[in-house]
Write an enzyme that holds these catalytic residues in place. Structure first.
Site, mmCIF file in Angstrom:
data_model
loop_
_atom_site.group_PDB
_atom_site.id
_atom_site.type_symbol
_atom_site.label_atom_id
_atom_site.label_comp_id
_atom_site.label_asym_id
_atom_site.label_seq_id
_atom_site.Cartn_x
_atom_site.Cartn_y
_atom_site.Cartn_z
ATOM 1 N N SER A 83 -41.644 40.444 -7.841
ATOM 2 C CA SER A 83 -41.074 39.104 -8.028
ATOM 3 C C SER A 83 -42.106 38.076 -8.463
ATOM 4 C CB SER A 83 -40.420 38.640 -6.726
ATOM 5 O OG SER A 83 -41.336 38.816 -5.685
ATOM 6 N N THR A 203 -43.848 32.813 -9.868
ATOM 7 C CA THR A 203 -42.729 33.755 -9.683
ATOM 8 C C THR A 203 -42.283 34.352 -11.008
ATOM 9 O OG1 THR A 203 -40.531 33.930 -8.659
ATOM 10 C CG2 THR A 203 -40.900 32.015 -10.030
ATOM 11 N N VAL A 214 -34.572 28.810 -16.043
ATOM 12 C CA VAL A 214 -35.736 28.264 -15.351
ATOM 13 C C VAL A 214 -35.316 27.955 -13.921
ATOM 14 C CG1 VAL A 214 -37.386 26.358 -15.275
ATOM 15 C CG2 VAL A 214 -36.645 27.264 -17.483
ATOM 16 N N GLY A 215 -36.102 28.400 -12.983
ATOM 17 C CA GLY A 215 -35.791 28.149 -11.573
ATOM 18 C C GLY A 215 -36.498 26.909 -11.054
ATOM 19 N N ASP A 216 -36.639 26.859 -9.747
ATOM 20 C CA ASP A 216 -37.290 25.714 -9.107
ATOM 21 C C ASP A 216 -38.811 25.800 -9.166
ATOM 22 O OD1 ASP A 216 -37.041 28.011 -7.398
ATOM 23 O OD2 ASP A 216 -37.817 26.790 -5.761
ATOM 24 N N THR A 236 -38.909 28.733 -1.529
ATOM 25 C CA THR A 236 -38.575 30.043 -2.065
ATOM 26 C C THR A 236 -37.077 30.249 -1.871
ATOM 27 O OG1 THR A 236 -39.081 32.414 -1.988
ATOM 28 C CG2 THR A 236 -39.159 31.227 0.104
ATOM 29 N N GLY A 239 -33.374 29.241 -6.648
ATOM 30 C CA GLY A 239 -33.945 28.049 -7.259
ATOM 31 C C GLY A 239 -32.930 26.967 -7.572
HETATM 32 N N1 ASP Z 1 -37.218 30.380 -6.269
HETATM 33 C C1 ASP Z 1 -37.283 31.456 -7.205
HETATM 34 C C2 ASP Z 1 -36.363 31.175 -8.357
HETATM 35 O O1 ASP Z 1 -35.258 30.739 -8.149
HETATM 36 C C3 ASP Z 1 -36.904 32.782 -6.629
HETATM 37 C C4 ASP Z 1 -37.696 33.221 -5.450
HETATM 38 O O2 ASP Z 1 -38.044 32.454 -4.566
HETATM 39 O O3 ASP Z 1 -38.019 34.398 -5.428
HETATM 40 O O4 ASP Z 1 -36.746 31.448 -9.464
#
Ligand code: ASP
Length: 323
Positions: A83, A203, A214-216, A236, A239
């Site tokens: 990940s 990540t 695109v995540g957080d 985590t 996101g």
């Molecule tokens: N926060 C991350 C995302 O949404 C995923 C993760 O925490 O593994 O991209």
């Protein structure tokens, strides 16, 4: 009265107290805050090895910003970590695309999103911070910038990740809901010997996500936020839920207004729980304050974090909202 309600009720009072002991301290001749001992804290069990790399820098008198970069590079380079970085699970079309950001004690920050072929996105984010007038570079532009700075183009799709993708493709059900077990972004916060706070987050994002998602994690205030006067937080989990509430900015602002790191993480999770259908996804927050206190909270049992302090590195289970 629930502790959250008590916290909200007490916020106004505490705000006044905080401004007196914080900004007002000099003006009123109050004693200077006791020196904070350094620490490194990071999400999930891969945080243990990452903390060791970060701690070497802190112990040697180095800066928190260098420590967090060195720390999160460890899982970025680990092919077993599916990940983060090299070995990360690809998007639904088989591309490994990486998101990362970094923020220092002055409030400077840099970020990359949807970056392909570069094993250490956090170091590219650092270069965006240090060597451009921008905060975020994305996609092809981020790659072009990385190559111009001498980063090597590599194939990041390992056999293990390719096999998982091939298996997923048989059904190819697109469920952009994070599995409670399937997310391991590394977010790291550090306090150095000077008492300065910095953070980093990196990540490969949601496994088998839509191309371009695109995540957080590369968004300052969502996946990571630090304010050297107050503290820092990392996130985590899903996101999208963090983005909708700007979770880490919220955690730091709650601390600024008097919340302890634990209370702030709980309130940020509660903000999601009150507004979203949360049963099927995980969110975990981890926070530190300027005094070196830490806290964490998640939706589902199972989130843990690694804390390195006074020479000991331990894995701690987060408190949670539900089993
Ligand atoms: N926060 C991350 C995302 O949404 C995923 C993760 O925490 O593994 O991209």
């Amino acid at each position: 009265m629930s502790s959250r309600r008590k916290f909200i009720k007490n916020t106004t009072l505490t705000t006044a107290a905080v401004s007196l002991t914080g900004l007002g301290a000099k003006a009123f001749g109050l004693p200077k805050q006791k020196e904070t001992s350094p620490l490194v804290i990071s999400t999930w069990d891969h945080g243990l090895a990452a903390n060791v790399a970060a701690w070497k820098i802190i112990e040697g008198g180095g800066k928190a910003i260098d420590a967090v970069e060195a720390g999160v590079r460890v899982p970025e380079a680990d092919p077993e970590s599916t990940s983060v970085g090299y070995g990360g699970l690809p998007d639904r079309d088989g591309n490994v695309t990486l998101d990362a950001c970094i923020m220092d004690e002055t409030g400077n920050c840099g970020s990359v999103s949807v970056l392909r072929h570069i094993k250490h996105p956090v170091s590219v984010a650092r270069k965006v911070m240090d060597e451009t007038p921008h905060v975020i570079l994305s996609g092809a532009g981020a790659l072009q910038f990385a190559l111009s700075k001498g980063f090597k183009k590599e194939n990041l799709l390992t056999l293990k990740a390719r096999t998982a993708w091939e298996a997923w493709k048989k059904e190819a059900r697109y469920e952009p809901v994070i599995n409670i077990e399937n997310h391991d972004t590394i977010g790291m916060l550090a306090i150095d010997q000077k008492g300065d706070i910095s953070g980093a987050c990196t990540t490969s994002g949601l496994a088998f996500k839509m191309q371009g998602r695109v995540g957080d994690s590369p968004i300052i205030g969502a996946g990571l936020f630090c304010d050297n006067e107050v503290g820092g937080a990392v996130a985590t989990g899903l996101g999208e839920a963090v983005l909708k509430t700007l979770g880490t900015f919220l955690v730091v602002e709650l601390m600024r207004n008097g919340a302890k790191p634990q209370e702030a993480c709980e309130e940020a999770v509660n903000r999601i729980i009150r507004k979203q259908v949360y049963e099927d996804f995980q969110i975990g927050y981890l926070a530190i304050d300027k005094a070196g206190n830490h806290g964490s909270y998640c939706i589902h049992k199972g989130f843990n974090y690694a804390l390195m302090k006074n020479g000991s590195n331990q894995l701690i289970d987060s408190s949670y909202h539900m089993e």
